[in-house]
Design a protein around this motif. Sequence first.
Motif, short mmCIF file in Angstrom:
data_model
loop_
_atom_site.label_atom_id
_atom_site.label_comp_id
_atom_site.label_asym_id
_atom_site.label_seq_id
_atom_site.Cartn_x
_atom_site.Cartn_y
_atom_site.Cartn_z
N ILE A 3 1.09 -1.27 0.19
CA ILE A 3 0.02 0.29 0.23
C ILE A 3 1.04 1.17 -0.14
O ILE A 3 0.71 2.16 -0.94
N THR A 6 1.97 1.80 -3.55
CA THR A 6 0.73 1.85 -4.40
C THR A 6 0.72 3.60 -4.04
O THR A 6 0.53 4.39 -4.72
N ALA A 7 0.20 4.15 -3.09
CA ALA A 7 0.05 5.51 -2.10
C ALA A 7 1.39 6.80 -3.88
O ALA A 7 0.64 7.74 -4.08
N LYS A 8 2.81 5.86 -2.85
CA LYS A 8 3.82 6.48 -4.17
C LYS A 8 3.13 7.25 -4.93
O LYS A 8 3.64 8.61 -5.88
N SER A 10 1.25 5.80 -7.21
CA SER A 10 -0.38 6.83 -7.40
C SER A 10 -0.71 8.43 -7.00
O SER A 10 -1.38 9.03 -7.58
N VAL A 12 -2.14 8.79 -4.28
CA VAL A 12 -2.95 8.97 -3.32
C VAL A 12 -2.61 8.18 -1.85
O VAL A 12 -2.17 7.32 -2.22
N SER A 13 -3.47 8.80 -1.02
CA SER A 13 -2.88 8.57 0.45
C SER A 13 -2.90 7.70 0.18
O SER A 13 -3.82 6.45 0.68
N ALA A 14 -2.77 6.27 1.06
CA ALA A 14 -2.73 4.82 1.99
C ALA A 14 -4.16 5.34 2.57
O ALA A 14 -4.89 4.05 2.62
N LYS A 15 -3.77 6.39 3.57
CA LYS A 15 -5.59 6.29 4.46
C LYS A 15 -6.67 5.94 3.12
O LYS A 15 -7.85 5.47 3.83
N ILE A 17 -6.45 5.50 -0.15
CA ILE A 17 -6.68 4.25 -0.65
C ILE A 17 -7.91 3.38 0.28
O ILE A 17 -8.88 2.53 -0.17
N LEU A 47 -6.16 4.62 -9.29
CA LEU A 47 -6.17 5.51 -8.54
C LEU A 47 -5.08 6.70 -9.11
O LEU A 47 -6.39 7.56 -8.22
N HIS A 51 -7.72 10.41 -8.17
CA HIS A 51 -6.15 11.45 -8.07
C HIS A 51 -7.08 12.48 -8.78
O HIS A 51 -6.99 13.55 -8.10
#
Length: 129
Positions: A3, A6-8, A10, A12-15, A17, A47, A51
């Motif tokens: 995660i 993926t956050a980095k 995309s 989009v923060s992990a929270k 997601i 994502l 975003h």
Amino acid sequence: MNIGETAKASGVSAKMIRHYESIGLIGEAQRTDAGYRVYGPQDVQVLQFIHRSRELGFSLEQIKTLLALWQDKHRASKDVRAMARQHIAELDKKISDMQSMKRTLEKLSGACHGDDRPDCPILDDLSLG
């Protein structure tokens, strides 16, 4: 990818997601035997789409519709264009409302002496409800 990766990738923060997954905006992530979420390139692309849509001010409900249109290769582009034009009209309304608020606050702050006296036209206007 996990995660964090993926956050980095995309933006989009992990929270967020996890939130998007919990509200059904994205599908449930695959899990490792240890229960960790695992994502692939297609998940990152979705994502990134979300975003960018959020950056343009689309609501989550609108994004859900846009995602469905994006994933439907037989969609009519007129449906997407209609959504974009509707969103433009909503943005124009918000801009107009904000400009009106700004003008009102400029007028009120100009009428305020800004000194040690207790009378204040700004507070007087706010109290009118």
